[in-house]
Design a protein around this motif. Structure first.
Motif, mmCIF file in Angstrom:
data_model
loop_
_atom_site.group_PDB
_atom_site.id
_atom_site.type_symbol
_atom_site.label_atom_id
_atom_site.label_comp_id
_atom_site.label_asym_id
_atom_site.label_seq_id
_atom_site.Cartn_x
_atom_site.Cartn_y
_atom_site.Cartn_z
ATOM 1 N N PHE A 32 0.864 -1.186 0.000
ATOM 2 C CA PHE A 32 0.000 0.000 0.000
ATOM 3 C C PHE A 32 0.900 1.235 0.000
ATOM 4 N N GLU A 33 0.777 2.046 -1.056
ATOM 5 C CA GLU A 33 1.580 3.274 -1.130
ATOM 6 C C GLU A 33 0.741 4.452 -0.616
ATOM 7 N N HIS A 34 1.418 5.579 -0.394
ATOM 8 C CA HIS A 34 0.758 6.781 0.137
ATOM 9 C C HIS A 34 -0.038 6.432 1.395
ATOM 10 N N SER A 35 0.545 5.580 2.210
ATOM 11 C CA SER A 35 -0.139 5.062 3.403
ATOM 12 C C SER A 35 0.822 5.152 4.586
ATOM 13 N N LYS A 36 0.912 6.331 5.140
ATOM 14 C CA LYS A 36 1.860 6.560 6.238
ATOM 15 C C LYS A 36 1.319 5.988 7.549
ATOM 16 N N ALA A 37 2.126 5.184 8.212
ATOM 17 C CA ALA A 37 1.719 4.668 9.519
ATOM 18 C C ALA A 37 1.699 5.831 10.506
ATOM 19 N N THR A 38 0.568 6.005 11.166
ATOM 20 C CA THR A 38 0.456 7.101 12.139
ATOM 21 C C THR A 38 0.484 6.572 13.563
ATOM 22 N N HIS A 39 0.284 5.255 13.699
ATOM 23 C CA HIS A 39 0.358 4.638 15.032
ATOM 24 C C HIS A 39 0.694 3.160 14.873
ATOM 25 N N VAL A 40 1.624 2.682 15.707
ATOM 26 C CA VAL A 40 1.935 1.247 15.714
ATOM 27 C C VAL A 40 1.613 0.718 17.103
ATOM 28 N N GLU A 41 0.651 -0.187 17.159
ATOM 29 C CA GLU A 41 0.265 -0.821 18.427
ATOM 30 C C GLU A 41 1.206 -2.001 18.644
ATOM 31 N N THR A 42 1.960 -1.986 19.746
ATOM 32 C CA THR A 42 3.045 -2.965 19.881
ATOM 33 C C THR A 42 2.727 -4.128 20.829
ATOM 34 N N GLY A 43 1.484 -4.255 21.242
ATOM 35 C CA GLY A 43 1.139 -5.295 22.220
ATOM 36 C C GLY A 43 0.986 -6.677 21.604
ATOM 37 N N ALA A 44 0.241 -7.537 22.334
ATOM 38 C CA ALA A 44 0.068 -8.924 21.894
ATOM 39 C C ALA A 44 -0.687 -8.992 20.568
ATOM 40 N N ASN A 45 -1.553 -8.031 20.326
ATOM 41 C CA ASN A 45 -2.295 -7.990 19.046
ATOM 42 C C ASN A 45 -1.899 -6.719 18.301
ATOM 43 N N GLU A 81 -3.895 6.980 8.048
ATOM 44 C CA GLU A 81 -4.998 7.948 8.095
ATOM 45 C C GLU A 81 -6.325 7.312 7.660
ATOM 46 N N HIS A 82 -6.224 6.395 6.682
ATOM 47 C CA HIS A 82 -7.477 5.857 6.116
ATOM 48 C C HIS A 82 -7.703 4.382 6.386
ATOM 49 N N GLY A 83 -6.816 3.737 7.122
ATOM 50 C CA GLY A 83 -7.004 2.300 7.305
ATOM 51 C C GLY A 83 -6.194 1.734 8.452
#
Ligand SMILES: Cc1cc2nc3c(=O)[nH]c(=O)nc-3n(C[C@H](O)[C@H](O)[C@H](O)COP(=O)(O)OP(=O)(O)OC[C@H]3O[C@@H](n4cnc5c(N)ncnc54)[C@H](O)[C@@H]3O)c2cc1C
Length: 425
Positions: free
Chosen positions: A204-217, A223-225
């Motif tokens: 997926f291009e033009h898809s900047k990660a804005t948050h990475v959840e680092t837990g068990a899941n 922004e859109h997904g």
């Protein structure tokens, strides 16, 4: 941090035809979500997809937009620190194993280029050149170190021998390494992306990660997904910014710049580098250059520790090129661009786990064209349950850059000092 030049690079202008990938929209599920479509992320994605994992890659811009699509294309042997820094941390035996992995990275690169028919102008042959007489001894030390590792692909070159090959009288001697080389990095990167997609990976291009959840899941939000996965691989390197504070403190972005001349024609190009090898000098702030597939000189170097890009990049870079090749005074420059190198404090790449489900690798310190392939593969191996080789390369301790919010000015001062040393002949 200022944004690096978006100006068209020679690599972008000569990119092979390639697929465009959609933006991430809505909810997705994958075994592994990779953040960043550079060499590291794509190497992990490809290895995982080859092994049957369901992989989704999210890229803030487009495939190869970061350092992987902008670099000097130089395929270097070993680690940028030399062996002694590795030995100091992990001992002689394990340092040798690390070296062996760096060598294996060459086989991996060759195999991928061959298997996936990646058209990327790859050529083998590389010369370290010494601008100062005092550095000629350093070349001999480098050869001795290689030979102690049973690496016999090198040959010392006198000033005269070097001048038979190079159209420059600047250098005092050289060390030719037949096992290193150069390639068109963006086309290699695009080839890795196609290869991963051929095994079912989704990009997926033009898809900047804005948050990475680092837990068990774990999950990666844009922004859109969102991608929910069992594992996440963070491979944003110097472009990741402050998304993950623990990673941000471990690397610094350093700007480096490259120019491409107009096409010189085969004869004139070969009068500069007869052997068509990649060339890199021994200064702390290195100059690196090589010929392109269409007979241009690609000349890189200088650096910006403040990450501020000079306004007139061509004017900034041209005198460097003319110092080496004054005969190019009449030649015009078709492209000039910059990018960020991610450096660590000790210049050894930093790889590890943030949690049991989130892996990362970054900070290749100017020598990532080759090593990224192996680091990405080892993350994939670890996710697949074979972590022995991953554990070896993630044993290195990395300290944060000092200075907190003022770390950039501190680095600028330290580097000015080294640049002055380069100027002392
Ligand atoms: C000008 C220059 C010259 C160089 N020359 C050489 C050389 O000759 N030889 C050599 O060995 N090495 C060289 N290097 C270093 C080499 O290019 C890097 O080590 C290597 O490309 C790093 O690959 P990577 O995949 O880790 O990072 P990158 O290629 O930088 O990829 C990271 C990707 O992650 C994306 N990203 C970042 N944050 C996010 C986010 N939040 N969400 C989604 N995506 C994100 C970025 O857009 C980028 O595409 C050079 C680097 C530069 C800049």
């Amino acid at each position: 941090m200022t944004r690096p030049s978006d100006s068209l690079s020679y690599y972008r202008a000569s990119a092979n035809p390639h697929a465009e990938h959609p933006r991430l929209e809505g909810e997705h599920v994958a075994d592994v979500c990779v953040v960043g479509a550079g060499f590291t992320g794509l190497s992990a994605a490809l290895e995982l997809a080859e092994r049957g994992f369901d992989v989704a890659v999210v890229e803030a811009e487009t495939v190869g937009w970061g350092a992987s699509g902008r670099n000097g294309g130089q395929i270097c042997t070993g680690f940028s620190t030399g062996l002694s820094k590795l030995e100091a941390q992990v001992g002689k035996e394990d340092a040798r194993k690390c070296w062996a992995l760096a060598e294996e990275a060459k086989t991996l690169m060759r195999r991928r280029i061959e298997r996936y028919k990646i058209d990327c102008d790859v050529k083998w042959g590389y010369i370290h050149v010494a601008p100062k007489r005092g550095d000629v001894g350093y070349l001999k030390e480098m050869q001795d170190e290689y030979e102690a590792l049973d690496y016999g692909d090198t040959e010392l070159l006198s000033k005269e021998q070097l001048e038979e090959n190079l159209g420059s009288t600047l250098y005092q001697g050289g060390l030719r390494d037949a096992g290193a080389g150069h390639l068109h990095p963006l086309n290699y990167c695009l080839g890795l992306a196609d290869a991963a997609v051929s095994h079912g990976a989704r990009i997926f291009e033009h898809s900047k990660a804005t948050h990475v959840e680092t837990g068990a899941n774990p999950e990666v939000r844009t922004e859109h997904g969102v991608v929910r996965a069992k594992f996440v691989v963070v491979a944003g390197n110097a472009y990741l910014g402050k998304l993950i504070p623990k990673l941000y403190s471990k690397i610094m972005p350093v700007g480096s710049f490259i120019l491409a001349t107009e096409p010189l024609g085969e004869n004139r190009a070969r009068s500069l580098i007869r052997s068509d090898d990649a060339i890199c000098d021994t200064n702390f702030v290195v100059d690196y250059f090589r010929l392109s597939g269409d007979h241009r000189l690609l000349f890189g170097g200088r650096c910006s520790y403040s990450t501020i890009e000079p306004k007139d990049l061509g004017g900034f870079m041209r005198p460097r090129m003319l110092k080496v090749f004054p005969q190019l005074d009449d030649v015009s420059l078709d492209y000039c661009w910059g990018g960020y190198i991610g450096i660590t404090m000790n210049r050894i790449p930093d790889m590890g786990r943030l949690t049991n489900t989130v892996y990362y690798a970054h900070g290749f310190s100017g020598q990532g064209v080759l090593l990224t392939g192996m680091y990405g593969k080892l993350i994939a191996e670890a996710i697949a349950g074979q972590a022995e080789r991953f554990d070896l390369l993630s044993r290195f301790k990395h300290t944060s850059f000092p200075g907190g919010p003022i770390r950039t000015p501190m680095l600028v001062l330290a580097m000015l000092y080294h640049r002055m040393l380069d100027m002392v002949g």
